[in-house]
Design an enzyme around this catalytic site. Structure first.
Site, short mmCIF file in Angstrom:
data_model
loop_
_atom_site.label_atom_id
_atom_site.label_comp_id
_atom_site.label_asym_id
_atom_site.label_seq_id
_atom_site.Cartn_x
_atom_site.Cartn_y
_atom_site.Cartn_z
N ASN A 89 1.69 -7.52 5.55
CA ASN A 89 2.06 -7.33 4.16
C ASN A 89 3.54 -6.96 4.13
O ASN A 89 3.92 -5.90 4.64
CB ASN A 89 1.22 -6.25 3.50
CG ASN A 89 -0.26 -6.56 3.58
OD1 ASN A 89 -0.70 -7.61 3.13
ND2 ASN A 89 -1.02 -5.67 4.18
N VAL A 91 7.35 -6.12 2.54
CA VAL A 91 7.99 -5.45 1.41
C VAL A 91 9.41 -6.00 1.26
O VAL A 91 10.16 -6.08 2.24
CB VAL A 91 8.03 -3.92 1.60
CG1 VAL A 91 8.72 -3.26 0.40
CG2 VAL A 91 6.62 -3.36 1.77
N ASP A 204 -2.93 5.33 6.05
CA ASP A 204 -1.89 5.08 7.05
C ASP A 204 -0.60 5.87 6.79
O ASP A 204 0.49 5.32 6.79
CB ASP A 204 -1.58 3.58 7.08
CG ASP A 204 -1.14 3.11 8.46
OD1 ASP A 204 -1.17 3.92 9.39
OD2 ASP A 204 -0.76 1.93 8.60
#
Length: 518
Positions: A89, A91, A204
């Site tokens: 994922n 950013v 996390d």
């Protein structure tokens, strides 16, 4: 029609707020103000406002096209997550286009893999839940996007890197002891706020989730308040740093965040990412000086370090019920703060910033040089010479579309071109507007030419709108950015104009290197 038609017609928000307009310019203004609405101030005595004076943008649903425009079509140059394009994922850093010229916010956009959240409904519900949170110790979530298979989160952008960068990969100076105590307290306060507001789960938690804002103040990333997938793992870090209960049953609990917070305290003490098991062995052996970061060169209070080490030890207990709660953490750390009047940016050794840093400067082309000097005559000459070569590929027309209507549309553009060449700018505006309003073709060059016409007629607002439209039709077109820069400069927004010039020059350099930009 081009993508801008969809960008500026506002989608109803699930919680109300419908923005609409009867013409294109009204839609643009509605769109821009929608994203820049700010939450009302908190009640007296509640410290939940942002640290900056501008306020936090209200939560809203974004369209994919506007996030593409903000991130230059999700360019690799805009990636800010630690693993780059290899991360599951990613950013991105981006900047929203806006008609509110006092504030064009920088954003962080988290782009999930297509299979992470197959059903948009639970993703939107989770995002809206996190989006209700507002606190000056959080990098707040300001929106989301569910369009097709895309799932994206939009948050405030924090320009001064992560705790991991400042602790493990610093260049000029390490973080001084007082600043480490501040980080510990601020993150504890963020966790306590989230817990109080009914969002105690944090996935996390690690040094990459601690970010530094424009003032150098530490903030907790809101991205960890949502899972990386609907049914996926809650932790992606090394198993040595994972809460034991998660290893046993795969569940994340409020106490799991406390365990992970303990690992951050170890990072702050040691300046290294030490596995908790190894650190606990050192703690039991009372080897606190061996654990401490040697780069501090002894410039810390042993008594304070002992308190922090004791908190870390309690957070890392195997049994979740034996760990402290967030209020205990705040109560213990608050008295340790010993430089409350020293700004964070001073302790970090970074310059005070009013905004995110601009894109690095690149050599300017003739178009860039003319725009930087706001030489409208030179810009006019360049646009006349360039003609429509940059429009290639922006229109794909079938044979059936070449009707009388198409011929009329092209005739309107031809009349506009003649008026533009002869510097009859008001006539050119009328002709180009006829071409645009018919909508059979979309031309970024027409938008750029009409933008210059508006500038020649002392209409910088309209010029900026046209330049933004040109970018929407052709996101990597440097001319669109250059024209925005001139319009912004005419509106005395010189910082934003400089950012646009730099972005345009970067796109030109990318094209010269053989990339896809232009």
């Amino acid at each position: 029609m081009g993508c801008c038609e969809s960008i500026f017609s506002r989608r109803p928000h699930p919680e109300g707020n419908i923005y609409s307009g009867h013409n294109h310019n009204n839609q643009l203004l509605s769109h821009s103000n929608h994203h820049l609405q700010t939450d009302p101030p908190p009640p007296n005595g509640i410290d939940s406002g942002p640290s900056s004076s501008g306020g936090v943008p209200g939560f809203s649903e974004f369209l994919l096209a506007e996030l593409r425009a903000a991130t230059n079509n999700f360019s690799p140059d805009h990636i800010v997550s630690e693993s780059g394009e290899k991360a599951p994922n990613v950013v991105y850093r981006g900047r929203l286009q806006s008609q509110n010229q006092n504030h064009r916010p920088w954003i962080a956009v988290k782009k999930f893999t297509k299979l992470a959240w197959p059903d948009p409904k639970p993703f939107a519900e989770e995002a809206r839940g996190v989006g209700k949170l507002r606190h000056n110790k959080l990098a707040n979530l300001i929106g989301y996007c569910c369009e097709g298979d895309e799932r994206l989160l939009v948050a405030e952008y924090m320009p001064n890197d992560t705790l991991a960068k400042h602790l493990f990969h610093w260049e000029n100076q390490t973080i001084e002891w007082a600043m480490r105590l501040r980080v510990a307290l601020y993150i504890a306060e963020a966790l306590d706020y989230c817990s109080t507001e009914g969002r105690p789960l944090y996935h996390d938690l690690n040094a990459y989730r601690v970010l530094f804002d424009e003032n150098g103040d530490p903030r907790l990333s809101c991205f960890g308040l949502m899972k990386n997938s609907r049914d996926g793992k809650g932790y992606s870090t090394n198993l040595a740093y994972t809460p034991p209960e998660y290893l046993k049953n795969g569940r994340v609990t409020p106490e799991s965040a406390i365990f992970s917070y303990g690992t951050i305290l170890l990072d702050l003490l040691s300046g290294k990412h030490i596995p908790p098991g190894h650190a606990l062995d050192m703690i039991r052996g009372k080897n606190i000086l061996l654990l401490m970061d040697s780069h501090l060169e002894g410039k810390f209070s042993t008594e304070e370090a002992t308190v922090v080490l004791d908190i870390a030890s309690k957070c890392l207990q195997y049994e979740p019920r034996e760990r402290p709660n967030t209020k205990d953490l705040v109560a213990t750390l608050a008295p340790l703060q010993n430089k409350p009047d020293v700004p964070s940016y001073v302790m970090l050794g970074i310059p005070m910033q009013e905004d995110a840093p601009p894109t690095p400067q690149h050599p300017l082309s003739p178009m860039g040089d003319a725009c930087s000097r706001m030489d409208l005559t030179a810009i006019h000459q360049i646009l006349v010479m360039t003609h429509y070569k940059d429009d290639e590929g922006t229109n794909e027309l079938s044979f059936q579309e070449w009707t009388q209507r198409m011929r009329d549309t092209l005739e309107a553009r031809k009349r506009g071109d003649l008026a533009f060449r002869d510097r009859e700018f008001k006539t050119a505006i009328d002709c180009y507007s006829q071409f645009i309003d018919v909508g059979t073709m979309v031309s970024p060059t027409v938008y750029a030419r009409r933008s210059l016409c508006h500038l020649m007629c002392d209409q910088p607002d309209a010029a900026l709108r046209d330049a933004m439209q040109a970018q929407c039709v052709y996101p990597d077109w440097s001319t669109a950015f250059y024209m925005q820069a001139v319009a912004l400069a005419k509106m005395d927004m010189h910082k934003d104009a400089g950012d646009m010039l730099s972005e345009a020059a970067s796109l030109e350099e990318k094209k010269q290197r053989g990339g896809k930009g232009s």
